[in-house]
Design an enzyme around this catalytic site. Structure first.
Site, short mmCIF file in Angstrom:
data_model
loop_
_atom_site.label_atom_id
_atom_site.label_comp_id
_atom_site.label_asym_id
_atom_site.label_seq_id
_atom_site.Cartn_x
_atom_site.Cartn_y
_atom_site.Cartn_z
N GLY A 29 71.08 -0.45 -54.30
CA GLY A 29 71.01 -0.27 -55.49
C GLY A 29 71.31 1.02 -56.06
O GLY A 29 71.88 1.48 -57.19
N THR A 30 70.33 2.29 -55.41
CA THR A 30 70.75 3.48 -55.76
C THR A 30 72.02 4.39 -55.81
O THR A 30 72.62 4.87 -56.60
CB THR A 30 69.88 4.42 -54.77
OG1 THR A 30 68.62 3.89 -54.65
CG2 THR A 30 69.72 5.90 -55.00
N GLN A 136 66.76 -5.76 -60.21
CA GLN A 136 65.12 -6.48 -60.13
C GLN A 136 65.74 -7.88 -60.63
O GLN A 136 64.47 -8.90 -60.73
CB GLN A 136 64.23 -5.59 -61.05
CG GLN A 136 62.68 -6.28 -61.13
CD GLN A 136 62.20 -5.74 -59.55
OE1 GLN A 136 62.84 -4.66 -58.96
NE2 GLN A 136 61.32 -6.68 -58.98
N SER A 156 70.86 -5.17 -55.51
CA SER A 156 70.19 -4.66 -54.01
C SER A 156 69.64 -5.99 -53.35
O SER A 156 68.81 -6.58 -54.02
CB SER A 156 69.21 -3.57 -54.01
OG SER A 156 68.74 -3.27 -53.08
N ALA A 157 69.96 -5.85 -52.05
CA ALA A 157 69.65 -7.08 -51.24
C ALA A 157 68.11 -7.36 -51.01
O ALA A 157 67.71 -8.57 -50.95
CB ALA A 157 70.49 -7.12 -49.86
N HIS A 158 67.45 -6.19 -50.80
CA HIS A 158 66.06 -6.27 -50.51
C HIS A 158 65.26 -6.96 -51.61
O HIS A 158 64.12 -7.30 -51.19
CB HIS A 158 65.54 -5.13 -49.85
CG HIS A 158 65.30 -3.78 -50.79
ND1 HIS A 158 64.18 -3.60 -51.59
CD2 HIS A 158 66.20 -2.95 -51.18
CE1 HIS A 158 64.38 -2.53 -52.17
NE2 HIS A 158 65.41 -2.27 -52.02
N THR A 194 83.08 2.40 -42.91
CA THR A 194 83.06 1.11 -42.35
C THR A 194 82.26 0.32 -42.79
O THR A 194 80.93 0.68 -43.21
CB THR A 194 82.88 1.32 -40.79
OG1 THR A 194 84.01 2.31 -40.16
CG2 THR A 194 83.00 0.15 -40.08
N CYS A 281 54.36 8.41 -58.67
CA CYS A 281 53.89 9.75 -59.23
C CYS A 281 55.32 10.16 -60.18
O CYS A 281 56.51 10.10 -59.85
CB CYS A 281 53.72 11.06 -58.41
SG CYS A 281 52.47 10.58 -57.68
N1 PLP Z 1 66.82 0.06 -59.64
C1 PLP Z 1 65.69 -0.66 -59.62
C2 PLP Z 1 65.43 -1.40 -60.76
C3 PLP Z 1 64.97 -0.72 -58.55
O1 PLP Z 1 63.68 -1.57 -58.47
C4 PLP Z 1 65.41 -0.26 -57.18
C5 PLP Z 1 64.43 -0.50 -56.02
O2 PLP Z 1 64.44 -0.37 -54.98
C6 PLP Z 1 66.43 0.42 -57.27
C7 PLP Z 1 67.27 0.47 -58.17
C8 PLP Z 1 67.01 1.15 -56.04
O3 PLP Z 1 67.67 0.25 -55.23
P1 PLP Z 1 67.66 0.46 -53.52
O4 PLP Z 1 66.45 0.52 -52.88
O5 PLP Z 1 68.64 -0.55 -53.20
O6 PLP Z 1 68.43 1.79 -53.33
#
Ligand code: PLP
Length: 337
Positions: A29-30, A136, A156-158, A194, A281
């Site tokens: 996601g980041t 989310q 994001s998969a996790h 890759t 924080c």
């Molecule tokens: N955006 C939201 C709303 C999240 O909860 C998260 C948490 O992991 C992220 C972005 C970041 O995703 P990632 O951990 O896959 O980089």
């Protein structure tokens, strides 16, 4: 390998109502959030402004800070007590200088779901692109990029029981988004490097599984949440619930009067119960998160914020135990023990 990646892409595309070549795999996601926002750096666009909200994930907020340092302008829309962005606030902030609006689909601390259809529609009236951080939301509720007018979406998969370190971005066909990561010609030449094949396949399987039981899971998890809140409300404890009905099922944020969320977390941890404080924080290094501040939880409740997430593998019995232990911990702290 090519076939496996292509099937994964097709599966994910179908689930969110996209075309295959609109799904690009990322490291999570980041990266997807960075890409969506930093696309403003690479285009020919004369528009130099971004609009976002005060309750976004730090993947958005910290990227916005970087862009501000580079001379771009960012407008942060406020939210109401339950974390909703108002469409009229967005409309008032929009003009011909705005390149991109980025509003998260569902908040990761309080679960609030935004009115994406309205927000994207008003964005398009001013000729800007609409991005949503749906990390989310995907896998927890139904999302349809076309019906909801989304141009860019991060996932994001996790967050849906998939592997860590893999995600994707949806980029609507025709949206001119230059690559963030340059190099080889993978991912239609849009994201070099890759491919993380195991991650991609794992993500696709996880999303398919979550999606196939989506309605039942939502119903089941909402039931757990209801039981939990009923027990909590009967306890007579003084707390506030940080969302209204329009939220991700199973994602509960409570703020207790005059206790420390951090201490509650440790007390429950000792009993094998994993909750979160929801208070990573913030930039001022306080223990109250930017989301809890933005929704205006009074100070004497804010520091007592905890986040409880129920999933499809929890049971009614878990819920009763968790509520009982939480009540016991809060009462223990109130009694000074
Ligand atoms: N955006 C939201 C709303 C999240 O909860 C998260 C948490 O992991 C992220 C972005 C970041 O995703 P990632 O951990 O896959 O980089």
């Amino acid at each position: 390998i090519r076939r496996a990646i292509s099937e994964a892409r097709k599966n994910i595309a179908e689930i969110i109502g996209a075309e295959e070549d609109e799904i690009i795999f990322t490291s999570g996601g980041t990266e997807a959030d960075n890409w969506a926002l930093k696309s403003i750096l690479f285009g020919e666009n004369s528009r130099k402004r971004i609009i976002t909200s005060t309750i976004e994930h730090h993947a958005i907020l910290n990227t916005c800070s970087v862009l501000e340092k580079m001379g771009y302008e960012v407008i942060y829309l406020p939210v109401n007590r339950f974390g909703m962005v108002s469409t009229s606030d967005l409309e008032n902030a929009l003009d011909e200088n705005v390149a991109l609006v980025s509003i998260m689909y569902a908040n990761n601390e309080i679960g609030t779901i935004q009115n994406i259809v309205e927000l994207s529609a008003v964005t398009h009236r001013f000729g800007a692109l609409f991005h949503t951080d749906a990390v989310q939301a995907i896998g927890h509720i139904g999302v349809d990029v076309k019906k909801e007018g989304i141009d860019l979406l991060s996932a994001s998969a996790h967050k849906f029981n998939g592997p860590k370190g893999i995600g994707f971005i949806y980029i609507k066909a025709g949206a001119e988004i230059a690559p963030l990561i340059t190099g080889g010609s993978q991912e239609f030449g849009k994201r070099a490097g890759t491919e993380n094949v195991a991650g991609i396949v794992g993500m696709s399987v996880a999303l398919k599984e979550n999606f196939s039981g989506l309605k039942e899971n939502m119903y089941f998890v909402s039931g757990l949440e209801e039981t939990f809140l009923e027990i909590m409300q009967r306890s007579g404890l003084d707390f506030c619930i940080n969302a209204n009905a329009n939220k991700i099922p199973g994602n509960i944020s409570l703020s207790f009067f005059n206790v420390e969320g951090e201490v509650l977390l440790h007390r429950l941890d000792l009993r094998g119960i994993e909750i979160a404080t929801g208070s990573a924080c913030d930039s001022q290094n306080t223990r109250i998160s930017h989301v809890i501040r933005a929704i205006g939880v009074p100070e004497e409740y804010a520091k007592g914020t905890v986040r409880i997430s129920f999933g499809k593998d929890n049971t009614e019995e878990d819920v009763e135990i968790i509520a009982k232990e939480l009540i016991r911990a809060v009462k223990g702290l109130m009694g000074g023990r």
